[in-house]
Design a protein around this motif. Sequence first.
Motif: not given
Length: 408
Positions: A242-243, A249-250, A257-260, A263-265
């Motif tokens: 979703d760009t 993306a943030e 980060d929560r799920a460890d 993320v590719v963005s």
Amino acid sequence: MEWVEKWIGMLNWVAVVEWLNGCVTDLSGLLASAGVPEEYLTLAAFGTLYLGVTLVVLFLALILLKIFRRAKKTPADSELDQEEKVAEEPEPEPEPEPEPEPVLGLFERFKNGLAKTQSSLVGRVDSLLRGRTAIDEDLIEELEEILITADLGMSTTQLLIDSLESSRTRGELETPDQVRQLLMEELEKILNFESKPLDLDRATPFVMMVVGVNGVGKTTTIGKLANQFAKDGKKVILGAGDTFRAAAAEQLQIWGDRADVEVVSHAEGADPSAVAFDAAKAAVARKADVLLLDTAGRLHTKVNLMEELKKIRRVLDREIPGAPHEVLLVLDATTGQNALIQAKLFNDAVALDGIALTKLDGTAKGGIVVAIAAELQVPVRFVGIGEQLDDLRPFDAEMFVSVLFDTK
């Protein structure tokens, strides 16, 4: 006690005797003014003087005894006295511990989440059936109105009414309990249609492409799914496709980060197909088990945007043959029949494999679950029944119906 004997020897006994006689004379005058007869004055004066001297001696003896005890007391004795003092003091009553909050089971959590839908659908059905002795045309018509307004839709409602009419014609529908039981059975049939189950192990990496309009909770749903899959031991990668939406993306990175999970963005405004390409490459190179690809919140009425979803699908299939293995549409249950319209248009564009229905706990329009299954033959995979991380639950048709009709 030599100092005492020495002190006694130094006393001027003549002066002492004179002092005692003076005291007796003074006491006699005081006692006479108090009404003591004259013949008893001397005796009374000596008795009073003796009593006074005795009290003074006792008082001095107590003071000396206390001084001697303090001088001889050891540190251990002091600690013992302190302990005795503490022991004499009453112990404060302990504050009652707060009772732990009861841990709700899955059935109770579903029941809480579907409370509004239950009241809107089954609650009204039960009110209609209460006290009825005959199942007639008027009752069937009123029941039809309830089903339509509970967002089951015209087609689904007609299926249910036809089944009720057929049973009534055959003489199998004579009591309110039989009406209720038949509704439960028919709803389970609609929801339990034959469909391809969600099997993350049938491909490696398993690619799930997540679609839906803005505001339905799509990115949050992806984050919760990533957390669940990671807890199950899967290596998960997220693709921030979703760009177009600012900070999308943030937001996905925070969930990552929560799920460890990785993320590719790309930068905001980049080509979503390029993100899909890089995410697919990364999933293969890093031997991920699951790739969850976020997509822009498409307006389902915009043809060119829906065409871009088809392009993303082609890119995924070229890089990972057979991908995406699951196209999951996220819908907001509070939108009711509008959610059904969205599902139809997305299904026409990208062939949906499953649906995640969010915010089911905040609406009385939970009947849309039945309408989607009946009209699209697309299974509801997940339902959101709360705000917590684990409140996105796999959908269970039998539990859904049981919860709706459970009035205990």
